[in-house]
Design a protein around this motif. Structure first.
Motif, short mmCIF file in Angstrom:
data_model
loop_
_atom_site.label_atom_id
_atom_site.label_comp_id
_atom_site.label_asym_id
_atom_site.label_seq_id
_atom_site.Cartn_x
_atom_site.Cartn_y
_atom_site.Cartn_z
N ILE A 8 8.37 -42.41 -2.91
CA ILE A 8 9.41 -42.30 -1.88
C ILE A 8 9.71 -40.83 -1.61
CG2 ILE A 8 10.47 -44.50 -2.52
CD1 ILE A 8 12.75 -42.85 -3.79
N CYS A 9 10.31 -40.58 -0.46
CA CYS A 9 10.75 -39.25 -0.08
C CYS A 9 12.23 -39.30 0.25
CB CYS A 9 9.95 -38.74 1.13
SG CYS A 9 10.40 -37.07 1.65
N GLU A 10 12.98 -38.39 -0.35
CA GLU A 10 14.42 -38.32 -0.10
C GLU A 10 14.83 -36.85 -0.02
OE1 GLU A 10 17.92 -40.76 -2.03
OE2 GLU A 10 17.50 -39.00 -3.30
N ASN A 11 15.44 -36.47 1.08
CA ASN A 11 15.87 -35.09 1.27
C ASN A 11 14.73 -34.10 1.03
OD1 ASN A 11 18.52 -35.95 1.79
ND2 ASN A 11 19.03 -35.91 -0.39
N ARG A 12 13.55 -34.46 1.57
CA ARG A 12 12.35 -33.63 1.51
C ARG A 12 11.83 -33.45 0.08
NH1 ARG A 12 13.49 -28.75 5.94
NH2 ARG A 12 13.91 -30.14 7.72
N ARG A 13 12.27 -34.28 -0.83
CA ARG A 13 11.74 -34.27 -2.19
C ARG A 13 11.04 -35.60 -2.44
NH1 ARG A 13 15.87 -31.67 -6.51
NH2 ARG A 13 13.87 -31.48 -7.58
N TYR A 14 9.96 -35.53 -3.20
CA TYR A 14 9.14 -36.71 -3.44
C TYR A 14 9.35 -37.22 -4.86
CZ TYR A 14 6.88 -35.06 0.78
OH TYR A 14 6.64 -34.64 2.07
N TYR A 15 9.38 -38.54 -4.97
CA TYR A 15 9.61 -39.17 -6.27
C TYR A 15 8.63 -40.32 -6.47
CZ TYR A 15 14.17 -36.83 -5.91
OH TYR A 15 15.17 -35.91 -5.74
N GLU A 16 8.07 -40.37 -7.66
CA GLU A 16 7.30 -41.54 -8.07
C GLU A 16 8.20 -42.42 -8.93
OE1 GLU A 16 3.40 -40.90 -9.71
OE2 GLU A 16 3.17 -39.00 -8.61
N LEU A 17 8.30 -43.69 -8.57
CA LEU A 17 9.05 -44.66 -9.36
C LEU A 17 8.04 -45.45 -10.18
CD1 LEU A 17 11.55 -46.02 -6.67
CD2 LEU A 17 11.65 -43.90 -7.99
N LEU A 18 8.15 -45.38 -11.49
CA LEU A 18 7.18 -46.00 -12.39
C LEU A 18 7.86 -47.11 -13.18
CD1 LEU A 18 5.60 -42.71 -13.81
CD2 LEU A 18 4.98 -43.96 -11.74
N TYR A 19 7.40 -48.34 -12.98
CA TYR A 19 7.97 -49.52 -13.65
C TYR A 19 6.89 -50.05 -14.57
CZ TYR A 19 10.77 -53.89 -13.73
OH TYR A 19 11.55 -54.98 -14.08
N VAL A 20 7.09 -49.90 -15.87
CA VAL A 20 6.05 -50.23 -16.84
C VAL A 20 6.60 -51.09 -17.97
CG1 VAL A 20 4.76 -48.12 -16.35
CG2 VAL A 20 6.40 -48.16 -18.25
N SER A 21 5.69 -51.74 -18.66
CA SER A 21 6.04 -52.56 -19.83
C SER A 21 5.29 -52.03 -21.04
CB SER A 21 5.66 -54.02 -19.58
OG SER A 21 5.98 -54.81 -20.72
N GLN A 22 6.03 -51.85 -22.14
CA GLN A 22 5.44 -51.41 -23.40
C GLN A 22 5.45 -52.59 -24.38
OE1 GLN A 22 3.92 -48.85 -24.87
NE2 GLN A 22 3.98 -49.88 -26.83
N PRO A 23 4.30 -53.23 -24.61
CA PRO A 23 4.26 -54.36 -25.55
C PRO A 23 4.60 -53.90 -26.97
CG PRO A 23 2.25 -54.23 -24.24
CD PRO A 23 2.97 -52.95 -24.05
N SER A 24 5.10 -54.82 -27.77
CA SER A 24 5.32 -54.51 -29.17
C SER A 24 3.96 -54.23 -29.83
CB SER A 24 6.02 -55.66 -29.89
OG SER A 24 5.24 -56.84 -29.82
N ALA A 25 3.98 -53.58 -30.98
CA ALA A 25 2.75 -53.17 -31.64
C ALA A 25 1.80 -54.34 -31.91
CB ALA A 25 3.08 -52.45 -32.94
N ASN A 26 2.37 -55.50 -32.22
CA ASN A 26 1.51 -56.65 -32.54
C ASN A 26 1.08 -57.44 -31.31
OD1 ASN A 26 3.95 -57.77 -31.91
ND2 ASN A 26 4.10 -59.07 -33.73
N GLN A 27 1.49 -56.99 -30.11
CA GLN A 27 1.12 -57.69 -28.89
C GLN A 27 0.18 -56.87 -28.00
OE1 GLN A 27 2.04 -60.84 -27.79
NE2 GLN A 27 2.88 -61.17 -29.84
N ILE A 28 -0.04 -55.61 -28.33
CA ILE A 28 -0.81 -54.71 -27.46
C ILE A 28 -2.19 -55.26 -27.15
CG2 ILE A 28 -2.01 -52.49 -27.42
CD1 ILE A 28 0.47 -51.19 -28.50
N ASN A 29 -2.88 -55.76 -28.16
CA ASN A 29 -4.25 -56.24 -27.97
C ASN A 29 -4.34 -57.66 -27.44
OD1 ASN A 29 -5.36 -53.81 -28.94
ND2 ASN A 29 -5.14 -54.50 -31.06
N LEU A 30 -3.17 -58.28 -27.19
CA LEU A 30 -3.15 -59.67 -26.73
C LEU A 30 -2.86 -59.79 -25.25
CD1 LEU A 30 -1.16 -61.30 -29.70
CD2 LEU A 30 -3.64 -61.12 -29.40
N THR A 31 -2.64 -58.67 -24.57
CA THR A 31 -2.30 -58.71 -23.16
C THR A 31 -3.43 -58.12 -22.33
OG1 THR A 31 -1.19 -56.58 -23.33
CG2 THR A 31 0.17 -58.55 -23.61
N SER A 32 -3.55 -58.59 -21.10
CA SER A 32 -4.64 -58.15 -20.23
C SER A 32 -4.16 -57.41 -18.99
CB SER A 32 -5.48 -59.36 -19.79
OG SER A 32 -4.66 -60.31 -19.12
#
Length: 235
Positions: free
Chosen positions: A152-176
């Motif tokens: 997005i651009c607001e007042n001539r400044r640019y922003y990346e909005l990052l929406y992410v999920s961090q799986p628990s340590a025991n779930q990392i290898n179980l998600t695709s």
């Protein structure tokens, strides 16, 4: 007070069914107040490390969202370092929103939260100011999976909005689900002329910034320049 374009887009990105949403570095509490109004979480947490700010925020919350009269508008105020959020003390899905700070500081905050809570699955909605490439690299190495992203651009400044999920340590290898990209994916996709212009100007700004450090650039900077140039050539 009306929300800015940036804060409105952050609100629009929030998915359903969160038990806890943490509005970090909340400044005047505008973002968290809108989360309360829209009932996007069972409990909205307002977080900042400045005592005077949090006293003002709590006073406004008591005035406009009194806990005794509306149990659906539950909130808590925390005057604490973001890296020390007591996430283990709460049950259910949690979303941590951090906006308005530099990418380097945000990187440290998120990295410390992930390290401190390996048994939790956490979602993050991040809006850094500058140094987004470093933040993306850390999120990628930490196996954070992309939910959504926007430019997005607001007042001539640019922003990346990052929406992410961090799986628990025991779930990392179980998600695709795909990991967050080092340079972005969806943010370079446009469906209108106005957004195409935003994308082109943002890319030009990034390439100009990194070219200024051409003689002193790190290995990461070299990789970033190459990555952004490839994107520019493909558009």
């Amino acid at each position: 007070m009306k929300l800015s374009h940036r804060l409105s887009e952050i609100i629009n990105m929030i998915g359903p069914q969160y038990e806890h949403i943490w509005d970090c570095c909340c400044d005047h509490g505008l973002l968290g107040a809108q989360i309360l109004k829209q009932k996007l979480a069972t409990t909205t947490h307002f977080v900042d490390i400045v005592p005077e700010l949090m006293q003002q925020v709590e006073h406004k919350l008591q005035l406009f969202f009194p806990l005794s009269t509306d149990i659906t508008s539950h909130w808590q105020v925390h005057c604490i370092d973001v890296a020390r959020l007591p996430l283990n003390d709460y049950q259910g899905r949690q979303l941590v929103i951090i906006a308005g700070v530099g990418g380097d500081l945000m990187l440290q905050m998120v990295q410390q939260l992930i390290s401190a809570h390996p048994s939790l699955s956490l979602d993050f909605l991040l809006c850094p100011v500058h140094h987004v490439a470093k933040l993306r690299a850390m999120l990628n190495v930490s196996q954070c999976q992309l939910i959504d992203e926007q430019l997005i651009c607001e007042n001539r400044r640019y922003y990346e909005l990052l929406y992410v999920s961090q799986p628990s340590a025991n779930q990392i290898n179980l998600t695709s689900a795909p990991l967050i990209s080092l340079f972005g994916d969806k943010i370079w996709q446009s469906h209108c002329a106005e957004q195409s212009l935003v994308i082109q100007r943002y890319l030009n700004k990034l390439l100009k910034h990194y070219s200024k450090t051409a003689n002193t650039k790190s290995a990461l900077d070299s990789r970033v320049i190459e990555g952004y140039q490839q994107i520019a050539d493909s558009l």
